[in-house]
Design a protein around this motif. Structure first.
Motif, PDB file in Angstrom:
ATOM      1  N   ASN A 279       0.849  -1.183   0.000  1.00  0.00           N
ATOM      2  CA  ASN A 279       0.000   0.000   0.000  1.00  0.00           C
ATOM      3  C   ASN A 279       0.887   1.236   0.000  1.00  0.00           C
ATOM      4  OD1 ASN A 279      -1.925   1.961   0.303  1.00  0.00           O
ATOM      5  ND2 ASN A 279      -3.001   0.947   1.973  1.00  0.00           N
ATOM      6  N   LEU A 280       0.949   1.907  -1.159  1.00  0.00           N
ATOM      7  CA  LEU A 280       1.788   3.084  -1.342  1.00  0.00           C
ATOM      8  C   LEU A 280       0.947   4.329  -1.625  1.00  0.00           C
ATOM      9  CD1 LEU A 280       4.042   0.886  -3.437  1.00  0.00           C
ATOM     10  CD2 LEU A 280       5.113   2.422  -1.802  1.00  0.00           C
ATOM     11  N   VAL A 281      -0.240   4.392  -1.046  1.00  0.00           N
ATOM     12  CA  VAL A 281      -1.122   5.537  -1.262  1.00  0.00           C
ATOM     13  C   VAL A 281      -0.418   6.807  -0.779  1.00  0.00           C
ATOM     14  CG1 VAL A 281      -3.285   6.646  -0.539  1.00  0.00           C
ATOM     15  CG2 VAL A 281      -3.272   4.225  -1.154  1.00  0.00           C
ATOM     16  N   ASN A 282      -0.375   7.805  -1.674  1.00  0.00           N
ATOM     17  CA  ASN A 282       0.207   9.102  -1.364  1.00  0.00           C
ATOM     18  C   ASN A 282       1.696   9.035  -1.002  1.00  0.00           C
ATOM     19  OD1 ASN A 282      -0.387  11.914  -1.347  1.00  0.00           O
ATOM     20  ND2 ASN A 282      -0.227  11.899   0.881  1.00  0.00           N
ATOM     21  N   ALA A 283       2.383   7.973  -1.396  1.00  0.00           N
ATOM     22  CA  ALA A 283       3.820   7.852  -1.127  1.00  0.00           C
ATOM     23  C   ALA A 283       4.601   8.740  -2.087  1.00  0.00           C
ATOM     24  CB  ALA A 283       4.268   6.408  -1.279  1.00  0.00           C
ATOM     25  N   ASN A 284       5.725   9.262  -1.625  1.00  0.00           N
ATOM     26  CA  ASN A 284       6.608  10.072  -2.460  1.00  0.00           C
ATOM     27  C   ASN A 284       7.720   9.188  -2.987  1.00  0.00           C
ATOM     28  OD1 ASN A 284       8.241  11.919  -3.714  1.00  0.00           O
ATOM     29  ND2 ASN A 284       8.707  13.105  -1.877  1.00  0.00           N
ATOM     30  N   LEU A 285       7.632   8.856  -4.278  1.00  0.00           N
ATOM     31  CA  LEU A 285       8.635   8.026  -4.943  1.00  0.00           C
ATOM     32  C   LEU A 285       9.361   8.833  -6.016  1.00  0.00           C
ATOM     33  CD1 LEU A 285       6.238   5.032  -5.113  1.00  0.00           C
ATOM     34  CD2 LEU A 285       8.520   4.825  -4.135  1.00  0.00           C
TER      35      LEU A 285
ATOM     36  N   ALA B 107       0.054  -3.554  -6.412  1.00  0.00           N
ATOM     37  CA  ALA B 107       0.378  -2.480  -5.460  1.00  0.00           C
ATOM     38  C   ALA B 107      -0.643  -1.351  -5.588  1.00  0.00           C
ATOM     39  CB  ALA B 107       1.784  -1.952  -5.705  1.00  0.00           C
ATOM     40  N   ASN B 108      -0.993  -0.761  -4.466  1.00  0.00           N
ATOM     41  CA  ASN B 108      -1.930   0.345  -4.432  1.00  0.00           C
ATOM     42  C   ASN B 108      -1.126   1.637  -4.371  1.00  0.00           C
ATOM     43  OD1 ASN B 108      -4.020   2.102  -4.115  1.00  0.00           O
ATOM     44  ND2 ASN B 108      -4.767   1.251  -2.192  1.00  0.00           N
ATOM     45  N   MET B 109      -1.045   2.336  -5.519  1.00  0.00           N
ATOM     46  CA  MET B 109      -0.241   3.553  -5.602  1.00  0.00           C
ATOM     47  C   MET B 109      -1.113   4.766  -5.931  1.00  0.00           C
ATOM     48  SD  MET B 109       3.339   2.194  -7.192  1.00  0.00           S
ATOM     49  CE  MET B 109       2.701   1.464  -8.672  1.00  0.00           C
ATOM     50  N   ILE B 110      -2.333   4.790  -5.397  1.00  0.00           N
ATOM     51  CA  ILE B 110      -3.233   5.919  -5.620  1.00  0.00           C
ATOM     52  C   ILE B 110      -2.577   7.190  -5.089  1.00  0.00           C
ATOM     53  CG2 ILE B 110      -5.453   6.933  -4.949  1.00  0.00           C
ATOM     54  CD1 ILE B 110      -6.588   4.070  -4.856  1.00  0.00           C
ATOM     55  N   ASP B 111      -2.570   8.220  -5.939  1.00  0.00           N
ATOM     56  CA  ASP B 111      -2.028   9.547  -5.597  1.00  0.00           C
ATOM     57  C   ASP B 111      -0.541   9.529  -5.237  1.00  0.00           C
ATOM     58  OD1 ASP B 111      -4.496  10.797  -6.058  1.00  0.00           O
ATOM     59  OD2 ASP B 111      -5.150  10.463  -3.999  1.00  0.00           O
ATOM     60  N   ALA B 112       0.189   8.494  -5.620  1.00  0.00           N
ATOM     61  CA  ALA B 112       1.634   8.450  -5.357  1.00  0.00           C
ATOM     62  C   ALA B 112       2.356   9.443  -6.271  1.00  0.00           C
ATOM     63  CB  ALA B 112       2.177   7.043  -5.579  1.00  0.00           C
ATOM     64  N   ASN B 113       3.466   9.977  -5.784  1.00  0.00           N
ATOM     65  CA  ASN B 113       4.286  10.881  -6.574  1.00  0.00           C
ATOM     66  C   ASN B 113       5.434  10.071  -7.173  1.00  0.00           C
ATOM     67  OD1 ASN B 113       5.872  12.848  -7.698  1.00  0.00           O
ATOM     68  ND2 ASN B 113       6.219  13.979  -5.807  1.00  0.00           N
ATOM     69  N   LEU B 114       5.358   9.828  -8.488  1.00  0.00           N
ATOM     70  CA  LEU B 114       6.390   9.071  -9.198  1.00  0.00           C
ATOM     71  C   LEU B 114       7.144   9.971 -10.173  1.00  0.00           C
ATOM     72  CD1 LEU B 114       4.125   5.994  -9.660  1.00  0.00           C
ATOM     73  CD2 LEU B 114       6.404   5.849  -8.663  1.00  0.00           C
TER      74      LEU B 114
END
Length: 179
Positions: free
Chosen positions: A122-128, A141-148
């Motif tokens: 769960n990578l929701v809202n994670a800064n990547l 993987a759950n990357m909703i709203d993640a910064n990629l």
């Protein structure tokens, strides 16, 4: 008497060669092991920037808002770990296992995640942003709203990953993600 000496010598020689071969396999593994004092420090304080945690078993660890900036977690086992809000900026997570890990609101800017397993994480809202995720496995993987932004996703397995609302500007792909 001489007949008994020769086989005895061969048995000792074989045992010595086997021991030497075994030693050469074990020593590199020990040399790449985590620093036990750093593991204790992390688990007790959740503060371990620049720590040596290579290969550490941190399965299901509660690392809520832990500071692991610049830490070496190469090959670490973090399956099911709670890293909600953790600071992993510039951390080395190459070949780490983060299966089912919680990385909501985590800061992974500039982190190295080459070959890392992030299946069902769960990578929701994670800064990547600027993270190197080359050949990472991120199935489901759950990357909703993640910064990629400017992340490297060459060779990454994004099968069934949810990238809804993710910032993919300047992200490097070798193939576009499935819609």
């Amino acid at each position: 008497m001489q007949g008994l000496t020769k086989p005895h010598f061969l048995v000792k020689l074989r045992a010595g060669v086997f021991s030497l071969a075994l030693f050469s396999l074990v020593v590199p593994a020990v040399a790449n092991a985590e620093n036990p004092a750093h593991v204790r420090q992390l688990l007790q304080t959740r503060q371990c920037p620049n720590c040596d945690l290579r290969g550490a078993n941190l399965m299901d660890a509660n690392l809520f808002k832990a500071n692991l900036a610049g830490a070496n977690l190469e090959g670490a086992y973090l399956a099911g770990a709670n890293l909600f809000g953790a600071n992993l900026e510039r951390a080395n997570l190459n070949r780490a296992s983060l299966y089912l890990a919680i990385l909501v609101n985590a800061n992974l800017a500039g982190a190295q995640l080459v070959g890392t397993r992030l299946t069902l994480s769960n990578l929701v809202n994670a800064n990547l942003s600027r993270a190197n995720l080359e050949n990472a496995v991120m199935k489901g993987a759950n990357m909703i709203d993640a910064n990629l932004t400017a992340a490297n996703l060459k060779g990454a397995d994004l099968d069934r990953a949810n990238l809804s609302g993710a910032n993919l500007s300047q992200t490097i792909f070798d193939r576009p993600p499935n819609p």
